[in-house]
Design an enzyme around this catalytic site. Structure first.
Site, PDB file in Angstrom:
ATOM      1  N   SER A   1       0.855  -1.194   0.038  1.00  0.00           N
ATOM      2  CA  SER A   1       0.128   0.040  -0.115  1.00  0.00           C
ATOM      3  C   SER A   1       0.770   1.295   0.092  1.00  0.00           C
ATOM      4  O   SER A   1       2.022   1.196   0.473  1.00  0.00           O
ATOM      5  CB  SER A   1      -0.993  -0.108   1.127  1.00  0.00           C
TER       6      SER A   1
HETATM    7  N1  SAH Z   1      -1.051  -4.864   3.916  1.00  0.00           N
HETATM    8  C1  SAH Z   1      -0.483  -5.165   2.707  1.00  0.00           C
HETATM    9  C2  SAH Z   1      -1.061  -4.595   1.615  1.00  0.00           C
HETATM   10  C3  SAH Z   1      -1.446  -5.670   0.941  1.00  0.00           C
HETATM   11  S1  SAH Z   1      -2.804  -5.599  -0.665  1.00  0.00           S
HETATM   12  C4  SAH Z   1       1.048  -4.461   2.817  1.00  0.00           C
HETATM   13  O1  SAH Z   1       1.540  -3.838   3.674  1.00  0.00           O
HETATM   14  O2  SAH Z   1       1.916  -4.718   2.034  1.00  0.00           O
HETATM   15  C5  SAH Z   1      -4.129  -6.718  -0.139  1.00  0.00           C
HETATM   16  C6  SAH Z   1      -3.617  -8.211   0.368  1.00  0.00           C
HETATM   17  O3  SAH Z   1      -4.913  -8.773   0.395  1.00  0.00           O
HETATM   18  C7  SAH Z   1      -3.225  -8.858  -0.887  1.00  0.00           C
HETATM   19  O4  SAH Z   1      -1.896  -9.312  -0.236  1.00  0.00           O
HETATM   20  C8  SAH Z   1      -4.169  -9.992  -1.080  1.00  0.00           C
HETATM   21  O5  SAH Z   1      -3.450 -11.203  -1.421  1.00  0.00           O
HETATM   22  C9  SAH Z   1      -4.668 -10.061   0.225  1.00  0.00           C
HETATM   23  N2  SAH Z   1      -6.153 -10.232   0.289  1.00  0.00           N
HETATM   24  C10 SAH Z   1      -7.198 -10.380  -0.537  1.00  0.00           C
HETATM   25  N3  SAH Z   1      -8.066 -11.199  -0.460  1.00  0.00           N
HETATM   26  C11 SAH Z   1      -7.973 -11.581   0.965  1.00  0.00           C
HETATM   27  C12 SAH Z   1      -8.708 -12.617   1.713  1.00  0.00           C
HETATM   28  N4  SAH Z   1      -9.844 -13.024   1.450  1.00  0.00           N
HETATM   29  N5  SAH Z   1      -7.924 -12.944   2.901  1.00  0.00           N
HETATM   30  C13 SAH Z   1      -6.712 -12.405   3.035  1.00  0.00           C
HETATM   31  N6  SAH Z   1      -6.103 -11.872   2.399  1.00  0.00           N
HETATM   32  C14 SAH Z   1      -6.594 -11.222   1.258  1.00  0.00           C
END
Ligand code: SAH
Length: 215
Positions: A64
Site C-alpha cells: 500500500s
Molecule cells: N497490507 C499489505 C497490503 C496488501 S494488498 C502490505 O502492507 O503490503 C492486499 C492483500 O490482501 C493482498 O496481499 C491480497 O492477496 C490479500 N487478500 C485479498 N483477499 C483476501 C482474503 N479474503 N483474505 C486474506 N487476504 C486477502
C-alpha cells in the site's frame, strides 16, 4: 539488505510528505520513520521504496501507499499492547508499522506464494508478528476477540465475522466498495451488537477476494 543514513534521510522526507497530507498521530509518523520500507522491495526497485506510492509486490498484489498505511493506522488508534488483526498481510509492511507502535499483531493472507515469502522474511526484521494463511473474510476465531481489525483490501461488503470478532469498544477500519474505488470506513462496536459507522473519503485498493480456493 542494509539500512543506511541515506535511507533514513529518505524516510524523514517521506514522513514530512505524509504529515503535510494531514497525518498527525506521532506514533504513526515515528513508526513510518523507523520501518525500513526498502527491505520490502526487490533490490532492482529500491529507488521506488520511499516515494509516496503503492507498488507491485508480485502475484498481482501491491504494497500500500505509505500515506494510505498512515491514514488507516491513524484511524485505528493503536498504542502499545493493542491487539490488532490485519486482513491482507501482503508484503508485511503494514503489519510491521503496527508492530513498531507496539501492537500485538495477527495478520492473515490468502495468497499462498505471498504468505510463504512474508512468513520467511518478517522474522529477519525482528518483529514478532503472527501470520496466518487463510480467508480473511472469516477472521481468526481462535484468537478473537481483537481490540482493532484492519482490512487492507477493498471489501464489497463489511464481513460479518470481523464485526463479531471485535471487542466492545473496538474499531474496525475497512475500505468498502467492490469496484475500482473504496470508501474508507470505520466501525466502532459500542456494545454487544451496536455499531457506529463513519466514512473517511475514497481510496483505491486491490480487491478482498471471496473465493474459497486459495491460489
Ligand atoms: N497490507 C499489505 C497490503 C496488501 S494488498 C502490505 O502492507 O503490503 C492486499 C492483500 O490482501 C493482498 O496481499 C491480497 O492477496 C490479500 N487478500 C485479498 N483477499 C483476501 C482474503 N479474503 N483474505 C486474506 N487476504 C486477502
Amino acid at each position: 539488505m542494509i539500512d543506511t543514513y541515506k535511507h533514513k534521510g529518505m524516510r524523514q522526507k517521506l514522513v514530512q510528505i505524509i504529515r503535510e497530507k494531514g497525518i498527525h498521530d506521532i506514533n504513526v509518523l515515528n513508526a513510518i520513520e523507523k520501518v525500513p520500507r526498502h527491505f520490502f522491495f526487490d533490490s532492482s526497485f529500491l529507488k521506488f521504496a520511499y516515494e509516496d506510492n503503492a507498488f507491485p509486490i508480485g502475484a498481482g498484489q501491491t504494497i500500500s501507499q505509505p500515506y494510505t498505511v498512515a491514514f488507516q493506522t491513524e484511524l485505528l488508534q493503536v498504542t502499545k499492547g493493542t491487539k490488532v488483526l490485519e486482513i491482507g498481510t501482503g508484503s508485511g509492511y503494514q503489519a510491521c508499522v503496527l508492530a513498531e507502535i507496539g501492537a500485538k499483531v495477527f495478520s492473515i493472507e490468502r495468497q499462498k506464494m505471498l504468505f510463504d515469502k512474508t512468513l520467511k522474511f518478517l522474522p529477519t526484521l525482528g518483529y514478532n508478528i503472527k501470520l496466518f494463511y487463510g480467508d480473511g473474510y472469516k477472521g481468526i476465531p481462535a484468537y478473537a476477540p481483537f481490540d482493532r481489525i484492519l482490512v487492507t483490501a477493498g471489501a464489497p461488503v463489511i464481513p460479518e465475522a470481523l464485526l463479531e470478532q471485535l471487542k466492545p469498544g473496538g474499531i474496525l477500519v475497512v475500505p468498502v466498495g467492490g469496484g475500482n474505488v473504496q470508501i474508507m470506513t470505520t466501525v466502532v462496536k459500542t456494545s454487544g451488537h451496536e455499531y457506529i459507522k463513519k466514512e473517511h473519503g475514497t481510496f483505491r485498493f486491490v480487491p478482498l477476494l471471496e473465493d474459497k480456493a486459495y491460489d
